[in-house]
Design a protein around this motif. Structure first.
Motif, PDB file in Angstrom:
ATOM      1  N   LEU A  55       0.539  25.938 -46.450  1.00  0.00           N
ATOM      2  CA  LEU A  55       1.182  26.779 -45.444  1.00  0.00           C
ATOM      3  C   LEU A  55       0.984  26.196 -44.053  1.00  0.00           C
ATOM      4  N   ALA A  56      -0.249  25.746 -43.773  1.00  0.00           N
ATOM      5  CA  ALA A  56      -0.552  25.183 -42.450  1.00  0.00           C
ATOM      6  C   ALA A  56       0.293  23.960 -42.147  1.00  0.00           C
ATOM      7  N   ALA A  57       0.480  23.104 -43.143  1.00  0.00           N
ATOM      8  CA  ALA A  57       1.211  21.857 -42.928  1.00  0.00           C
ATOM      9  C   ALA A  57       2.685  22.110 -42.643  1.00  0.00           C
ATOM     10  N   VAL A  58       3.290  23.070 -43.340  1.00  0.00           N
ATOM     11  CA  VAL A  58       4.720  23.332 -43.191  1.00  0.00           C
ATOM     12  C   VAL A  58       5.042  23.871 -41.803  1.00  0.00           C
ATOM     13  N   TYR A  59       4.191  24.746 -41.277  1.00  0.00           N
ATOM     14  CA  TYR A  59       4.486  25.402 -40.002  1.00  0.00           C
ATOM     15  C   TYR A  59       3.614  24.916 -38.845  1.00  0.00           C
ATOM     16  N   ASN A  60       2.743  23.932 -39.085  1.00  0.00           N
ATOM     17  CA  ASN A  60       1.855  23.423 -38.032  1.00  0.00           C
ATOM     18  C   ASN A  60       0.966  24.549 -37.486  1.00  0.00           C
ATOM     19  N   VAL A  61       0.316  25.274 -38.410  1.00  0.00           N
ATOM     20  CA  VAL A  61      -0.503  26.433 -38.043  1.00  0.00           C
ATOM     21  C   VAL A  61      -1.876  26.319 -38.720  1.00  0.00           C
ATOM     22  N   PRO A  62      -2.750  25.427 -38.237  1.00  0.00           N
ATOM     23  CA  PRO A  62      -4.026  25.216 -38.943  1.00  0.00           C
ATOM     24  C   PRO A  62      -4.931  26.435 -38.979  1.00  0.00           C
ATOM     25  N   ALA A  63      -5.061  27.160 -37.878  1.00  0.00           N
ATOM     26  CA  ALA A  63      -5.936  28.333 -37.869  1.00  0.00           C
ATOM     27  C   ALA A  63      -5.384  29.436 -38.763  1.00  0.00           C
ATOM     28  N   ALA A  64      -4.074  29.644 -38.720  1.00  0.00           N
ATOM     29  CA  ALA A  64      -3.465  30.654 -39.590  1.00  0.00           C
ATOM     30  C   ALA A  64      -3.607  30.264 -41.052  1.00  0.00           C
ATOM     31  N   GLY A  65      -3.476  28.972 -41.356  1.00  0.00           N
ATOM     32  CA  GLY A  65      -3.672  28.523 -42.727  1.00  0.00           C
ATOM     33  C   GLY A  65      -5.075  28.813 -43.227  1.00  0.00           C
ATOM     34  N   ALA A  66      -6.064  28.595 -42.357  1.00  0.00           N
ATOM     35  CA  ALA A  66      -7.452  28.889 -42.739  1.00  0.00           C
ATOM     36  C   ALA A  66      -7.648  30.383 -42.952  1.00  0.00           C
ATOM     37  N   LEU A  67      -7.086  31.207 -42.065  1.00  0.00           N
ATOM     38  CA  LEU A  67      -7.194  32.661 -42.231  1.00  0.00           C
ATOM     39  C   LEU A  67      -6.482  33.134 -43.487  1.00  0.00           C
ATOM     40  N   PHE A  68      -5.378  32.506 -43.820  1.00  0.00           N
ATOM     41  CA  PHE A  68      -4.672  32.842 -45.056  1.00  0.00           C
ATOM     42  C   PHE A  68      -5.549  32.561 -46.274  1.00  0.00           C
ATOM     43  N   THR A  69      -6.247  31.440 -46.240  1.00  0.00           N
ATOM     44  CA  THR A  69      -7.116  31.060 -47.357  1.00  0.00           C
ATOM     45  C   THR A  69      -8.202  32.092 -47.593  1.00  0.00           C
ATOM     46  N   VAL A  70      -8.946  32.418 -46.529  1.00  0.00           N
ATOM     47  CA  VAL A  70     -10.109  33.296 -46.715  1.00  0.00           C
ATOM     48  C   VAL A  70      -9.731  34.771 -46.777  1.00  0.00           C
TER      49      VAL A  70
END
Length: 409
Positions: free
Chosen positions: A158-173
């Motif tokens: 998810l982070a890679a597709v939208y360039n959202v590293p912090a949101a990707g991490a929050l999605f994971t946890v």
């Protein structure tokens, strides 16, 4: 050295997961664009401009044929196997079905690229997790570490597709693992950051949407407070509509072909008047942030986007819900700001639209921190706007929680 070996293997798995997820995210981005270009016959620029420039015949035939082809693929796939749910498979530590899940993800890309009103974020998450599982399935990691790394892959996609590293991490946890253990947080941050950087040659490291120049006044705080209850109702309505439309089990009959094709035709018909409707919702967000949409157009987009999404779910299609919910929220926020203008008041359309997106997404995902961070990273607004996004997402989520408790009692 033997004592260090498990830690080194774990670190190597995290590194490989992040890079692999980034490569997959970049690949999916390019693949979706290619399908969009083929469907609507354009070569550059956003999908909205491609739809506007296409002929009425292409607007009708493109999504109809593309979605019918995806329906044919799902029929052939589901006749043989059942595709497991990604988040449940990770949390339950169940083995994946690599080939069916990969085919399912690619069919989602075909449908979304052809104009289906579904999110594209589920495909890179699935492929990233499947690719990671294939690399670590030999038993080199303990079950707990394996679960955390696979969840990290899902968020990193998810982070890679939208360039959202912090949101990707929050999605994971917060959404996949539902765990805030320090190890899970560290893996989530590492994998999402690596994936985002790996995908930069395609995303260019830029936010998905440009934040327009806008003046933020004290009235924006009151607007954010006013948006919260409306967004809570819209988010609850979105969830209810999608939930009621979702079949008890994924359809497996030949009827998938005409059903998903007809959903594509409905999208094509709607796009003759509202060209921002095809696709995952990016066009609606783009227009909402620009403030260019008239009041009636914003209202129609807020109603028709979830309706088309529910239609695709009912027909048996699979896809993400993040961007359809986000676009529904931004259209709602834009409508509120434009209505305030209509009655002689003042409200920033981009700010109110983004607040609406964060608030609705906080309700639909039941993850307000993720919703606020996701909308912030998509646009990179000023810090004071980011604060309003957090307030709106948390407030709407709390109101949605109260609504669920009251309806259950």
């Amino acid at each position: 050295m033997k004592r260090l070996r498990p830690q080194l293997i774990f670190a190597a798995a995290i590194l490989v997961t992040g890079v692999l997820s980034g490569l997959i995210g970049a690949f999916i981005t390019l693949l979706v664009r290619a399908v969009q270009h083929l469907t609507y016959g354009y070569t550059q620029g956003p999908l909205l401009l491609g739809v506007i420039a296409s002929s009425p015949e292409r607007r009708l035939l493109g999504p109809t044929l593309g979605c019918a082809a995806a329906g044919l693929g799902w029929w052939l796939l589901r006749r043989k196997v059942t595709v497991p749910g990604l988040n449940h498979a990770i949390r339950a530590d169940r083995p994946f079905a690599p080939m069916p899940m990969s085919i399912d993800a690619l069919l989602q890309v075909l449908a979304v690229g052809s104009g289906a009103s579904l999110g594209r974020e589920q495909a890179p998450r699935m492929l990233a997790a499947v690719g990671t599982e294939l690399l670590i399935r030999s038993g080199s990691l303990p079950p707990e570490q394996r679960r955390i790394v696979l969840a990290g892959a899902a968020g990193a996609g998810l982070a890679a597709v939208y360039n959202v590293p912090a949101a990707g991490a929050l999605f994971t946890v917060g959404i996949v693992l539902r765990s805030w253990r320090p190890t899970a947080v560290l893996v989530a941050v590492a994998t999402s950051s690596l994936a985002t950087v790996t995908a930069w040659p395609v995303s260019h490291g830029a936010p998905t949407f440009d934040w327009p120049p806008t003046d933020l006044t004290g009235q924006a705080v009151w607007t954010a407070l006013a948006v919260m209850p409306i967004a809570a109702l819209v988010g609850a309505g979105f969830n209810h509509l999608v939930s009621r439309s979702r079949p008890p089990a994924p359809p497996k009959s030949w009827a998938l072909v005409p059903a998903i094709g007809l959903a594509g035709l409905a999208t094509g018909l709607a796009s003759l008047w509202l060209p921002q409707l095809p696709g995952n919702g990016k066009s609606i967000v783009l227009e909402s942030l620009s403030g260019a949409a008239p009041l009636a157009v914003a209202a129609l987009a807020a109603v028709l986007k979830p309706t088309l999404t529910a239609l695709f779910i009912r027909s048996g299609a699979a896809g993400g819900m993040i961007t359809p919910a986000l676009s529904t929220g931004t259209a709602t926020g834009a409508f509120i700001a434009l209505a305030i203008h209509q009655f002689g008041g003042q409200a920033s359309v981009p700010t109110t639209a983004l607040i609406g997106g964060a608030a609705v997404l906080g309700v639909t995902q039941r993850a307000p921190l993720f919703a606020a961070m996701f909308t912030a990273e998509l646009t990179h607004p000023p810090l004071d706007v980011c604060g309003l996004l957090a307030i709106a997402a948390l407030g709407a989520h709390f109101m949605g929680w109260i609504h669920r408790r009251l309806t259950k009692s």
